[in-house]
Design a protein around this motif. Structure first.
Motif, PDB file in Angstrom:
ATOM      1  N   THR A  91       0.852  -1.190   0.000  1.00  0.00           N
ATOM      2  CA  THR A  91       0.000   0.000   0.000  1.00  0.00           C
ATOM      3  C   THR A  91       0.888   1.240   0.000  1.00  0.00           C
TER       4      THR A  91
ATOM      5  N   GLU B  46      -1.648  -1.040  -3.935  1.00  0.00           N
ATOM      6  CA  GLU B  46      -2.822  -0.204  -3.745  1.00  0.00           C
ATOM      7  C   GLU B  46      -2.381   1.230  -3.481  1.00  0.00           C
TER       8      GLU B  46
ATOM      9  N   LYS C 139      -3.296   4.263  -1.803  1.00  0.00           N
ATOM     10  CA  LYS C 139      -4.292   4.631  -0.788  1.00  0.00           C
ATOM     11  C   LYS C 139      -4.472   6.142  -0.643  1.00  0.00           C
TER      12      LYS C 139
ATOM     13  N   ASP D   5       0.052   7.072   8.336  1.00  0.00           N
ATOM     14  CA  ASP D   5      -0.933   5.993   8.152  1.00  0.00           C
ATOM     15  C   ASP D   5      -0.233   4.643   8.357  1.00  0.00           C
ATOM     16  N   GLU D   6      -0.720   3.866   9.299  1.00  0.00           N
ATOM     17  CA  GLU D   6      -0.061   2.591   9.620  1.00  0.00           C
ATOM     18  C   GLU D   6      -0.081   1.609   8.455  1.00  0.00           C
ATOM     19  N   GLU D   7      -1.095   1.725   7.597  1.00  0.00           N
ATOM     20  CA  GLU D   7      -1.201   0.797   6.466  1.00  0.00           C
ATOM     21  C   GLU D   7      -0.202   1.084   5.342  1.00  0.00           C
TER      22      GLU D   7
ATOM     23  N   ASP E 144       2.929   1.254   3.240  1.00  0.00           N
ATOM     24  CA  ASP E 144       4.235   0.604   3.183  1.00  0.00           C
ATOM     25  C   ASP E 144       5.296   1.560   2.639  1.00  0.00           C
TER      26      ASP E 144
ATOM     27  N   LYS F 269       8.702   4.316   6.710  1.00  0.00           N
ATOM     28  CA  LYS F 269       8.157   4.049   5.379  1.00  0.00           C
ATOM     29  C   LYS F 269       9.277   3.926   4.350  1.00  0.00           C
TER      30      LYS F 269
END
Lengths: 336, 336, 336, 336
Positions: free
Chosen positions: A5, A29, A31, A63-65, A67, A90
């Motif tokens: 992501t 993805e 995001k 944002d933790e999601e 990558d 990140k």
């Protein structure tokens, strides 16, 4: 369901390009997208498909999601975002050049190293079909030890005055791609740089203490030599050719034309023009550099174009500017 | 939010290709895919992104939201689906050839006409960058009145024996693309066909009363002449070249190579091979034919490659087979 | 001091060309030139350097010092002079075609055989740098067994009406070179011939029951096939290309251009034209065919392009005319 | 009966070449050849056709019938013979370089001027078909004002050690042709020269204080820039390309290949090599430079490549050596 992501900081031309390609990839993805101005994204595919569109970069970075973050903002903000992303753990894809200041770049690279994240610099040409075949041929020893590396790199038309003014000059803005390519093809470090440069295309360049035409010669640590010729305006199209000449032969990549069509009449025999626009010429390269970045992150392997590569290209740009200013050969070791 | 909703019947190689391209287009929504076997789609991007995956074609054809159906099933089922789709008022994109029987094709085209739906046949090469530039040059009068139209069309390797057996023969299976292209380039109808053909590549072709090598000559109503040379196996790659020679000049499209790289050594000077795989060579053409179809449906303009074009190409294939069998010039008017 | 002494009958364009080349060779002495008209040679290099200039061919043919005679007179006189030369024991170089009549040609070849002299026919293209490399590649098995042999052969402009009238028609006058080339490249005999031909360039051809545009297809005894495309007018230059496609690859010879210069501007990317004039395009070939003839005579080895080759090319021209007239495939065995 | 009578001093490789070409021209009579050694001419065409073969140059220089003398002896004797010929009122064709010493050259040119005779220097490449087309395109303004002039000039293999030792170094021996060509293409004088050079091909060059690989950059008085890349060994053939890039486009001349044949197989797609030998590559140029010289003498018009051109090329060679030795940009005004 994607393997990775990502978010993009900077939704200008290059940011939007990355967004388009990422959206077409099933394994990544997209995001979020962030820019100081986001009105121009209204009604775009991004508005439809990207969950987060914001003017606050920390929303993406924290944002933790997420990558990885693609830094596509203006050059003077790159290092700031690199450091922020590194702190947040990140992975980073950053556009070229990393910055206009060696100190800033080095500081940012230290933070990246400390954080243990991946950093890939957007030297897309390494991923070009033609140029990567040249690299492979050289690496495979097809032409033996390289003696002369030549790059012809001419833009189809000069940028706007506003762009020129804040570009940092031709060497850091445009030639930086060629500096990376010549290091890449050589698999060797540069020892010294000289240059003859001129202002022949547009007086505007001189106004901002810049040039528009140059021939840069380089010596490498292994004794081989290199030459780059640049122009800010090749009216016939984007002229992008490379040649590596060595003890056992030569390997060359010619321009990509609009088509392979030839028309012969009594008056003339014509070919199609070289592709004119860099996004058209390097379309596949832009696509493939993202794929390579994603693969490296997912597979936890080294990225193919590192922060150190970005730093070295920047040092070469600075050395070349000095060589021009002082009309002398500059040793790369002078540039710290 | 897309401008058009479509389904695909047939999830073989070509059906999956269309699916992939449609999924990457923001203006078209791919709502359903149907095949007699759907297990092979498990885990694919289609499974993720296409709402309906079914073995029942009527679910797609009768779906009120569907604007158009792509028929990518085996040739012997094309006409059946064309009629079903026409009855349901769906626009149709059908792969080539329409059928193996002129009667079936004609009956299907009548239904299409009665229903007033659009039908585009999958002659993708009309949308190839190089070939469409040749067409434009001819149309623009650059070479004056055409005298000779030449097509070189050679596959890189023969299909499997199973494929050969049910292919309908080289003329309807492979040359049909060239028949469409030569009509397209000529903007004129064929009057007669002759052929010299041979079985030189693989004895398998003879086993199924087929050939693998041929030179087909054609006369057009305007007095000009054409020639197509075919082989089922060009070991050096997919050989796809065209040439239109006329009173004021010649226009030619050469092969696309894997890259523009040249390597010269003491032993040899080498270029890269022509692209080998048709999906690679005609990648953009496959993409652009879908875009053209969508544009025609959305804008309510005529499609660029009609059912009648499919019928004419089929007649040429049948005439050529007859010319081969009877070793004589066959008038196209004999084929009704 | 030269190794060989020769005379030339016929001082037209081609006779003068041979004279010029022979004069520049140290191993051959040009002792005499004969024509029915010799006034046009006044002031030429021939007048300066050739001892005998005469209107009486017997002076050359009966000269004891003469080793060989070049027959460059009009086609209808070839066989007469061949027989005279053979009787006198002179070796013969004769321009193409040998004659317009198979009977005459056969009778002349019998006399040559009886006399045991060498006869070489002026199929200069066999000696072309590019074409002979194609031949060598095929002979060396580089492309395996040939499947398709293609010749593109288009003159830059049609001859004068007077020439057309007495030319014997395009097939015997112009295509005869291609017939010889296709036999040469094939190393195989032709079995059958078909043709589609048209009158598209100039109505004048039709007036003399002739064509100006044609596609000729041929089958060879080994099962391979050939195709020749001809036009009497390619406005962009003399278009001379060949291609041999086989089981293991393809070999092609492209046109020779006026130069290797490319000019790219905003408006166009241009190459130089193919060479326009046959004497320019085949300059070296004309030179080399004389050298090969001389070498054969001096070394007493077989000539490389025999009377039988001339006869076969003539039979192909006659078969093609018949195929055109009767719109059918003609077996070469029908032409006796 | 010829329009001009000439003699040749020096019967080495280049002298013999000139002799051969002059003998094939009807307008020039080659009356005499002189060398310190003449045994190697026994049995040659020269022995047959040249009336005077002597070891005494004064026999040629003082011959009243002689219109011009070709000086093809070793470089260190050029100026001596130029002065002798000028005193005798003979026109002069002298091989490059004029000498190794600027003083000698200038003194010789003064004598030529005083005597009012013509002096042409053997920069044959000006007469090359491809390069002269590039010159014409530039002169005709096709690419507007030149910005960058590039020359690629690489020999197929290094000369013998003996030759290297007395060659005067790569810049004066080999690059001198490129210096003349770049001045010719620019129609402008050089202002400064820089160079990066290396010894990569053979240690032998270093032994004689010489280099074998170099990139030379030049600035012209009109602000444009130039670059020459040289190597003493391009294993794939004699690599001779030029490119002039300007405000309105680019004009390029590519190498001449052995043939236009392409062979494609499963393994490779190959072209023929560039011509390997300079006498083969520049055959026509050598022929045409003599014709141009003769025309100038006969028509009493200026020669196209003067003693001053020879002097300027020599100054450039000396400046480049100095730039290499001192690793700095050398102003041409420093070289007097």
């Amino acid at each position: 369901m994607a393997d990775m992501t990502v978010g993009i900081i900077g939704a200008g031309r290059i940011g939007q390009l990355h967004a388009e390609y990422i959206m077409s990839m099933s394994s990544i993805e997209l995001k979020g997208i962030c820019d100081i101005e986001i009105d121009h994204l209204k009604g775009s595919m991004m508005e439809k498909h990207v969950p987060v569109i914001t003017t606050d970069p920390s929303i993406l970075i924290e944002d933790e999601e997420m990558d990885a973050i693609f830094i596509c903002s203006s050059t003077d903000t790159h290092c700031y975002y690199i450091e922020k992303c590194a702190q947040a753990g990140k992975h980073i894809f950053c556009e070229k050049p990393i910055s206009f200041s060696l100190e800033e770049t080095k500081a940012a690279l230290r933070k990246v190293k400390e954080a243990g994240v991946h950093l890939q610099i957007g030297f897309n040409r390494r991923f070009d079909t033609h140029f990567s075949k040249v690299y492979e041929a050289v690496s495979a020893g097809k032409i033996g030890r390289p003696h002369i590396i030549k790059i012809t790199s001419r833009d189809p038309e000069p940028p706007s005055e506003a762009y020129i003014q804040s570009s940092g000059g031709m060497f850091i803005d445009m030639t930086i791609h060629d500096f990376d390519m010549i290091r890449y093809l050589s698999s060797n470090e540069v020892e010294s740089v000289s240059v003859v440069a001129a202002n022949l295309v547009d007086p505007c360049f001189q106004k901002y203490d810049d040039v528009d035409t140059a021939i840069i010669t380089l010596t490498f640590e292994d004794g081989s030599i290199g030459v780059i010729d640049n122009s800010r305006r090749a009216v016939y199209g984007y002229d992008q050719r490379i040649e590596v000449f060595g003890e056992k032969g030569v390997v060359m990549a010619d321009n990509e034309r609009e088509s392979n069509v030839q028309i012969a009449t009594k008056e003339s025999v014509t070919l199609d023009h070289p592709k004119y626009f860099f996004l058209d010429r390097y379309k596949q390269a832009f696509y493939r550099e993202i794929q390579a970045f994603a693969r490296a992150i997912i597979d936890q392997t080294p990225v193919s174009c590192t922060g150190e590569d970005g730093l070295e290209a920047q040092r070469l740009a600075i050395a070349t500017r000095l060589a021009w200013k002082e009309n002398r050969t500059v040793l790369l070791s002078e540039i710290e």
